[in-house]
Design a protein around this motif. Structure first.
Motif, PDB file in Angstrom:
ATOM      1  N   PRO A  12      -0.761  -1.821  -5.629  1.00 59.93           N
ATOM      2  CA  PRO A  12      -0.123  -2.395  -6.826  1.00 59.93           C
ATOM      3  C   PRO A  12       0.091  -3.902  -6.670  1.00 59.93           C
ATOM      4  O   PRO A  12       0.232  -4.425  -5.562  1.00 59.93           O
ATOM      5  CB  PRO A  12       1.214  -1.647  -6.894  1.00 59.93           C
ATOM      6  CG  PRO A  12       1.514  -1.294  -5.470  1.00 59.93           C
ATOM      7  CD  PRO A  12       0.188  -1.054  -4.798  1.00 59.93           C
ATOM      8  N   ASN A  32       1.931   5.534  -1.050  1.00 56.59           N
ATOM      9  CA  ASN A  32       1.492   6.921  -1.013  1.00 56.59           C
ATOM     10  C   ASN A  32       0.761   7.291   0.276  1.00 56.59           C
ATOM     11  O   ASN A  32      -0.175   8.066   0.280  1.00 56.59           O
ATOM     12  CB  ASN A  32       0.581   7.241  -2.219  1.00 56.59           C
ATOM     13  CG  ASN A  32       1.318   7.013  -3.517  1.00 56.59           C
ATOM     14  OD1 ASN A  32       2.546   6.994  -3.550  1.00 56.59           O
ATOM     15  ND2 ASN A  32       0.561   6.839  -4.600  1.00 56.59           N
ATOM     16  N   TRP A  66     -11.220  -5.021 -10.909  1.00 54.56           N
ATOM     17  CA  TRP A  66     -10.187  -4.579 -11.833  1.00 54.56           C
ATOM     18  C   TRP A  66      -9.626  -5.792 -12.560  1.00 54.56           C
ATOM     19  O   TRP A  66      -9.864  -6.937 -12.154  1.00 54.56           O
ATOM     20  CB  TRP A  66      -9.058  -3.874 -11.090  1.00 54.56           C
ATOM     21  CG  TRP A  66      -9.345  -2.463 -10.664  1.00 54.56           C
ATOM     22  CD1 TRP A  66      -9.091  -1.324 -11.360  1.00 54.56           C
ATOM     23  CD2 TRP A  66      -9.929  -2.043  -9.419  1.00 54.56           C
ATOM     24  NE1 TRP A  66      -9.485  -0.220 -10.636  1.00 54.56           N
ATOM     25  CE2 TRP A  66     -10.006  -0.630  -9.435  1.00 54.56           C
ATOM     26  CE3 TRP A  66     -10.400  -2.719  -8.293  1.00 54.56           C
ATOM     27  CZ2 TRP A  66     -10.516   0.115  -8.392  1.00 54.56           C
ATOM     28  CZ3 TRP A  66     -10.931  -1.984  -7.245  1.00 54.56           C
ATOM     29  CH2 TRP A  66     -10.983  -0.588  -7.299  1.00 54.56           C
ATOM     30  N   LEU A 119      -6.125   8.530  -0.148  1.00 59.20           N
ATOM     31  CA  LEU A 119      -6.040   7.639  -1.306  1.00 59.20           C
ATOM     32  C   LEU A 119      -5.225   6.405  -0.943  1.00 59.20           C
ATOM     33  O   LEU A 119      -4.111   6.516  -0.423  1.00 59.20           O
ATOM     34  CB  LEU A 119      -5.405   8.366  -2.496  1.00 59.20           C
ATOM     35  CG  LEU A 119      -6.137   9.617  -2.994  1.00 59.20           C
ATOM     36  CD1 LEU A 119      -5.419  10.177  -4.217  1.00 59.20           C
ATOM     37  CD2 LEU A 119      -7.586   9.294  -3.333  1.00 59.20           C
ATOM     38  N   LEU A 120      -5.776   5.255  -1.240  1.00 61.87           N
ATOM     39  CA  LEU A 120      -5.106   3.972  -1.016  1.00 61.87           C
ATOM     40  C   LEU A 120      -4.799   3.353  -2.375  1.00 61.87           C
ATOM     41  O   LEU A 120      -5.687   3.223  -3.228  1.00 61.87           O
ATOM     42  CB  LEU A 120      -5.998   3.025  -0.202  1.00 61.87           C
ATOM     43  CG  LEU A 120      -6.557   3.563   1.116  1.00 61.87           C
ATOM     44  CD1 LEU A 120      -7.472   2.537   1.743  1.00 61.87           C
ATOM     45  CD2 LEU A 120      -5.419   3.929   2.059  1.00 61.87           C
ATOM     46  N   ARG A 121      -3.559   2.968  -2.558  1.00 58.76           N
ATOM     47  CA  ARG A 121      -3.118   2.403  -3.838  1.00 58.76           C
ATOM     48  C   ARG A 121      -2.592   0.988  -3.600  1.00 58.76           C
ATOM     49  O   ARG A 121      -1.806   0.771  -2.690  1.00 58.76           O
ATOM     50  CB  ARG A 121      -2.023   3.288  -4.438  1.00 58.76           C
ATOM     51  CG  ARG A 121      -1.562   2.904  -5.822  1.00 58.76           C
ATOM     52  CD  ARG A 121      -0.663   4.006  -6.372  1.00 58.76           C
ATOM     53  NE  ARG A 121      -0.073   3.636  -7.637  1.00 58.76           N
ATOM     54  CZ  ARG A 121       1.090   3.003  -7.764  1.00 58.76           C
ATOM     55  NH1 ARG A 121       1.789   2.699  -6.670  1.00 58.76           N
ATOM     56  NH2 ARG A 121       1.570   2.690  -8.953  1.00 58.76           N
ATOM     57  N   THR A 125      -3.714  -1.321 -11.359  1.00 54.53           N
ATOM     58  CA  THR A 125      -3.458  -0.952  -9.962  1.00 54.53           C
ATOM     59  C   THR A 125      -4.693  -0.288  -9.379  1.00 54.53           C
ATOM     60  O   THR A 125      -5.002   0.864  -9.708  1.00 54.53           O
ATOM     61  CB  THR A 125      -2.254  -0.001  -9.868  1.00 54.53           C
ATOM     62  OG1 THR A 125      -1.094  -0.659 -10.381  1.00 54.53           O
ATOM     63  CG2 THR A 125      -2.001   0.416  -8.422  1.00 54.53           C
ATOM     64  N   SER A 158     -10.509   5.671  -2.794  1.00 56.91           N
ATOM     65  CA  SER A 158     -10.636   6.884  -1.978  1.00 56.91           C
ATOM     66  C   SER A 158     -11.378   6.546  -0.690  1.00 56.91           C
ATOM     67  O   SER A 158     -12.421   5.877  -0.714  1.00 56.91           O
ATOM     68  CB  SER A 158     -11.403   7.950  -2.750  1.00 56.91           C
ATOM     69  OG  SER A 158     -11.764   9.013  -1.901  1.00 56.91           O
ATOM     70  N   PRO A 205     -13.769   3.518  -5.730  1.00 55.28           N
ATOM     71  CA  PRO A 205     -12.649   3.552  -6.672  1.00 55.28           C
ATOM     72  C   PRO A 205     -12.433   4.956  -7.220  1.00 55.28           C
ATOM     73  O   PRO A 205     -13.375   5.713  -7.448  1.00 55.28           O
ATOM     74  CB  PRO A 205     -13.090   2.595  -7.788  1.00 55.28           C
ATOM     75  CG  PRO A 205     -14.186   1.781  -7.197  1.00 55.28           C
ATOM     76  CD  PRO A 205     -14.855   2.659  -6.208  1.00 55.28           C
ATOM     77  N   CYS A 250      -7.014   1.853  -7.116  1.00 57.76           N
ATOM     78  CA  CYS A 250      -6.821   3.030  -6.262  1.00 57.76           C
ATOM     79  C   CYS A 250      -8.181   3.367  -5.654  1.00 57.76           C
ATOM     80  O   CYS A 250      -9.183   3.462  -6.382  1.00 57.76           O
ATOM     81  CB  CYS A 250      -6.289   4.206  -7.075  1.00 57.76           C
ATOM     82  SG  CYS A 250      -5.755   5.602  -6.061  1.00 57.76           S
ATOM     83  N   ILE A 299       0.870  -1.173   0.000  1.00 56.43           N
ATOM     84  CA  ILE A 299       0.000   0.000   0.000  1.00 56.43           C
ATOM     85  C   ILE A 299       0.904   1.219   0.000  1.00 56.43           C
ATOM     86  O   ILE A 299       1.706   1.405   0.907  1.00 56.43           O
ATOM     87  CB  ILE A 299      -0.918   0.010   1.233  1.00 56.43           C
ATOM     88  CG1 ILE A 299      -1.748  -1.286   1.268  1.00 56.43           C
ATOM     89  CG2 ILE A 299      -1.805   1.227   1.238  1.00 56.43           C
ATOM     90  CD1 ILE A 299      -2.661  -1.375   2.456  1.00 56.43           C
ATOM     91  N   GLY A 343      -9.357   7.334  -9.836  1.00 57.66           N
ATOM     92  CA  GLY A 343      -8.296   7.165 -10.826  1.00 57.66           C
ATOM     93  C   GLY A 343      -8.779   6.327 -11.986  1.00 57.66           C
ATOM     94  O   GLY A 343      -9.842   6.578 -12.558  1.00 57.66           O
TER      95      GLY A 343
END
Length: 945
Positions: free
Chosen positions: A518, A257, A474, A514-516, A479, A483, A458, A481, A255, A460
């Protein structure tokens, strides 16, 4: 450049000998395309070989040069006629040796230089051209198709790039089993395909150089990149492999950013594929909705287990709530949709297979059911689709459809709407911006919750699927992302993704976080969030978002990812020939009053469009009946079949403008010997296409309509050059080994006025003897299964088949039965006629009375019940043993439906002779017309002791 063939021969012998020694220890083959010659050298060698032919020099002396020359022709092969192109480039080829010489020389290349030996069904059928085409490694016509396949499956290949080459090739062959027949033939060489994939995607460099000569590899890549789309596809596929190597093989989720986070890593774990079905509702009118179930492809399961893959390819299935059986392999191609006519049970898998498979059954019971009931909630989106809200949590100001299998009590929140599927009722809920206490109580009575002031959504890159509340999807390689937003001051968030834990201090902020995520693995992931407010008196609020990662779906340029059309087709993987013969059923659903245009694209072996035939323009919905009428009209038109005959595959296109486009692949397996025809005003010209390349010539015969059991020979030369069948036409058959192609050609010949349009088959040359039964049975099968061409072809074929079936039935049931049947067919079919006809069975009078009285019922009940009733009746009146009665009815069924002769049929005809009256009775039931039948025959009473 070398000036004579002897020097060329010495150079190439030394080159291939060195190459063979390098690869022999590793068991790797050598290919003729790995000759190491540049473009000018290749051109010079070709010119010298053609000059040698012009001088009449002996070709076998320089067989190695001809091997290289033919591999170059294979590299340029475009999927059409190999020999026509070869002979055009080599004008005097046919004057000096036979085609089979080439196969012999490739055999020598295999023995001396470890040359590759092609295998598989295609190599067996086309045993000569398979050699130069396979030794070309990757012919030009396949390069773009392979680049597209590498792009489509780039993420899955990136994960497998370090697998053995044969495994890579097997995966690609399995993933592309619906590709063009030419490409599927290429994929049969799984070891070669795997090594080419490694080479093109920048895999193990040392292994690549050991398998493919560097100059040859550079040439293939250069040619592939000359086409812009091929270059782009290959570059994207390579980037996917590079990213996979850069990030390693760990499936730990990161996770990023986020500032000030305390993170704990979980152990690495494997994820099972996501196979959960999804329900949606589609509006068909103002107050009516149709449920549709979307079923994920089970291809990921087939990739995990070859046993599961084999089972899925060979077993039919059914979808709960949708009528009819679906063909084997239906769930292997892509995600499927079915319109539901009844609501499926939530405690059973929605997909059921005809056979049991314990592992698959367990997986479907765990993940293959719809959301547990008895209530389901759907949120109406801006596109008009209502998607299921798994959490059953509503948001103020939104519109929902509430579905329940239990009766719905009256509520002030909504109004009743109709669901086209049986078993449920529904409400349309229009929620205001503010709820009164009574409305909150009404929602709770419906087992619904109201969303709190924390929202996970979601952001992005758009999710491929988002239900508006607690589920998002997805594709593999993307990736996600998300909110995280609260409308109050937050002290901290506790975020969990599966087993991974992250604590985030935000110090009273209320702006979005924001959670990302990858590199998430394919499967279902649970994202849970606990929000701790700054206000210590307030309770902790929790949120849940289910993240589904799915295998990447190939995108087709010019089409929308999500269309407004739902199509169902049977069979699921139709062939081009099935469409052309009217054996394809299509349904299209979408918004009422919209129109869709349907057409068929004809493709050559390289996938290039060579023609388009418009079928119809129809309003939605397109039902099976409406489609069949349109297809019948299309097929009845006179069309020039040359484009169809050239086509190696096709594409059924359903186009709905803003609703999107649906393309359905139509495959075609071209036989090595086949008939081609061309219609003209004077009739149909027939020509044999002979590509079988075997040592024995094909067997050719012609059965005229007038004498359908008397074959007439056709010379191979005449068939290849083309000919017009004489008189009214007939059945043309070509046989080569196990391959048999039959075509019925009906000519516009008329003899003796309008009556001459019909045919009168004569079987006078057929001996009346039980020994001829196998011959007649095979003739019936041959005439019945043949394709039809020309006017009245179907009518004339049916007359021939009837005559042959009558001859076979006469040998089984007797001539007196055939006379009785003919007399009844010509009668008025009254009660007297029925009684006279039933007496011809030869069975006891009481048996005949019951059969004649109940003939109407016996004609309508299922065949299995009819068989049981007749056997019980025969036992009651002591006609024969139970076994003989069973065999007699089996013979009767075989006589009706037709089929090849077999030892089982021969044995049952023999063993059922004592029960032939039952065979006649079964025929009586299929022919007779039910009438009132009241007379009771006198039945002798059995004296009791």
């Amino acid at each position: 450049m070398l000036s004579n063939l002897a020097d060329w021969n010495a150079r190439l012998q030394a080159h291939f000998r060195t190459l063979a020694e390098m690869r022999r220890a590793r068991g790797l083959p050598v290919f003729a395309l790995e000759h190491g010659l540049n473009a000018s050298e290749r051109q010079g060698l070709a010119q010298q070989l053609n000059a040698a032919l012009a001088r009449g020099e002996r070709t076998s002396k320089y067989w190695l040069l001809w091997i290289v020359y033919s591999a170059e022709q294979g590299y340029d092969y475009d999927g059409e006629e190999f020999w026509e192109t070869f002979e055009r480039r080599t004008p005097r080829w046919t004057q000096h040796f036979y085609r089979r010489s080439l196969r012999t020389w490739f055999g020598k290349f295999h023995d001396l230089f470890e040359g590759f030996n092609p295998t598989g069904p295609w190599a067996s059928w086309f045993s000569i051209i398979a050699c130069p085409i396979t030794h070309a490694l990757l012919p030009r016509d396949l390069q773009l198709q392979l680049a597209r396949a590498l792009y489509d499956w780039r993420h899955a290949l990136a994960k497998r790039i370090d697998s053995p080459p044969a495994d890579l090739g097997h995966f690609l062959a399995t993933a592309n089993y619906d590709a063009s027949s030419r490409f599927r033939n290429f994929l049969q060489q799984e070891e070669i395909v795997g090594r080419i994939v490694i080479a093109l995607l920048g895999g193990r460099t040392e292994d690549v150089e050991r398998f493919i000569h560097p100059d040859t590899l550079e040439r293939i890549v250069t040619d592939l990149e000359k086409v812009g789309s091929g270059r782009a596809w290959l570059q994207d596929a390579r980037k996917a492999v590079e990213r996979a190597r850069l990030h390693g093989t760990s499936s730990v989720h990161q996770i990023g950013n986020l500032a000030g986070m305390d993170r704990r890593d979980p152990p690495v774990q494997e994820r099972k594929p996501e196979i959960r079905p999804a329900l949606t509702l589609r509006r068909v009118s103002a107050d009516e909705w149709t449920p549709v179930v979307e079923l994920p492809s089970l291809r990921p399961l087939a990739e995990i287990s070859s046993d599961l893959g084999r089972f899925l390819r060979q077993t039919r299935c059914r979808v709960a709530g949708s009528p009819g059986a679906l063909p084997a392999g239906w769930l292997l191609q892509s995600d499927q949709r079915r319109v539901l006519s009844s609501w499926p049970p939530s405690n059973e898998p929605i997909v059921k297979f005809d056979k049991e498979q314990p592992v698959l059954e367990h997986l479907l019971r765990v993940d293959g059911c719809i959301t547990p009931g008895p209530a389901w909630l759907f949120r109406v989106g801006s596109d008009g689709l209502a998607r299921e809200i798994i959490s059953r949590v509503v948001r103020l100001g939104s519109r929902y459809i509430y579905v329940s299998s239990d009766p719905i009590a009256a509520t002030p929140l909504g109004e009743a709407v109709r669901i086209t599927a049986t078993g449920v009722s529904a409400l349309a809920l229009d929620l205001p911006a503010v709820l009164a206490p009574a409305q909150v109580d009404a929602l709770r009575a419906l087992r619904l919750g109201v969303a709190k002031n924390v929202r996970l959504a979601p952001v992005g890159l758009d999710a491929r699927r988002w239900d508006g509340e607690g589920f998002a999807e997805w594709m593999d390689g993307e990736t996600p992302c998300v909110s995280l937003l609260a409308d109050f001051a937050v002290e901290s968030y506790c975020v969990r993704l599966d087993a991974e834990f992250v604590h985030v201090d935000v110090g009273g902020r209320s702006d979005p976080i924001l959670l990302r995520f990858p590199h998430l693995s394919v499967g279902l992931h649970a994202l849970t969030v606990e929000v701790r407010p700054v206000d210590k008196t307030a309770s902790v609020i929790s949120g849940l978002l289910q993240i589904s990662m799915r295998h990447a779906r190939p995108w087709i340029a010019g089409t929308a990812a999500h269309t407004g059309l739902v199509t169902t087709i049977e069979p699921e993987a139709p062939s081009l020939d099935q469409l052309w013969e009217g054996d394809v059923k299509l349904q299209v659903f979408g918004p009422a009053d919209h129109h869709v245009r349907m057409s068929v694209d004809l493709l050559d072996a390289a996938g290039t469009k060579i023609g388009t035939e418009p079928i119809a323009d129809l309003p939605l919905p397109v039902t099976v009946d409406r489609w069949e009428r349109a297809l019948s009209t299309f097929l009845s038109k006179e069309k020039d079949p040359w484009a169809f005959l050239r086509a190696a595959a096709g594409r059924l296109v359903v186009e709905g403008d803003q609703l999107g486009v649906r393309e359905i692949g139509l495959q075609r397996d071209v036989a090595p010997v086949r008939w081609a025809w061309h219609k003209a005003g004077h009739g149909t010209t027939l020509r044999l296409v002979d590509d079988h390349e075997g040592d024995d010539p094909p067997a050719l015969s012609f059965y005229p309509f007038s004498h359908p059991a008397r074959p007439e020979p056709i010379s191979l030369k005449r068939a290849v050059e083309g000919f017009l069948p004489e008189n009214q036409g007939g059945l043309c058959v070509v046989a080569c080994g196990e391959i048999e192609q039959a075509l019925i050609v009906s000519m516009p010949a008329v003899v003796g006025g309008l009556q001459g349009l019909l045919v009168k088959p004569s079987l006078e040359n057929l001996p009346y003897s039980p020994s001829t039964m196998p011959q007649i049975a095979d003739l019936i099968s041959l005439w019945s299964m043949a394709r039809l061409v020309g006017p009245l072809a179907g009518n004339r074929r049916d007359r021939v088949a009837t005559a042959l079936r009558d001859a076979l039935r006469e040998l089984v049931c007797g001539a007196d039965w055939i006379d009785a049947e003919d007399e009844y067919v010509a009668s008025r079919k009254g009660a007297t006629d029925l009684k006279r006809f039933v007496r011809a069975t030869g069975a006891p009078a009481a048996f005949n009375f019951v059969v004649a009285r109940d003939v109407g019922r016996l004609q309508t009940i299922p065949p299995t019940e009819r068989t049981k009733d007749l056997i019980a009746l025969a036992q009651r009146y002591k006609i024969a043993s139970r076994e003989a009665c069973s065999h007699a009815l089996h013979v009767a069924s075989w006589l009706e439906r037709g089929g090849r002769w077999s030892e089982i049929i021969a044995e049952r005809i023999t063993s059922s002779k004592e029960a032939v009256s039952l065979t006649r009775a079964a025929r009586f039931i299929s022919v007779a017309t039910s009438v009132p039948f009241e007379e009771q025959p006198a039945v002798q009473q059995v004296a009791r002791r």
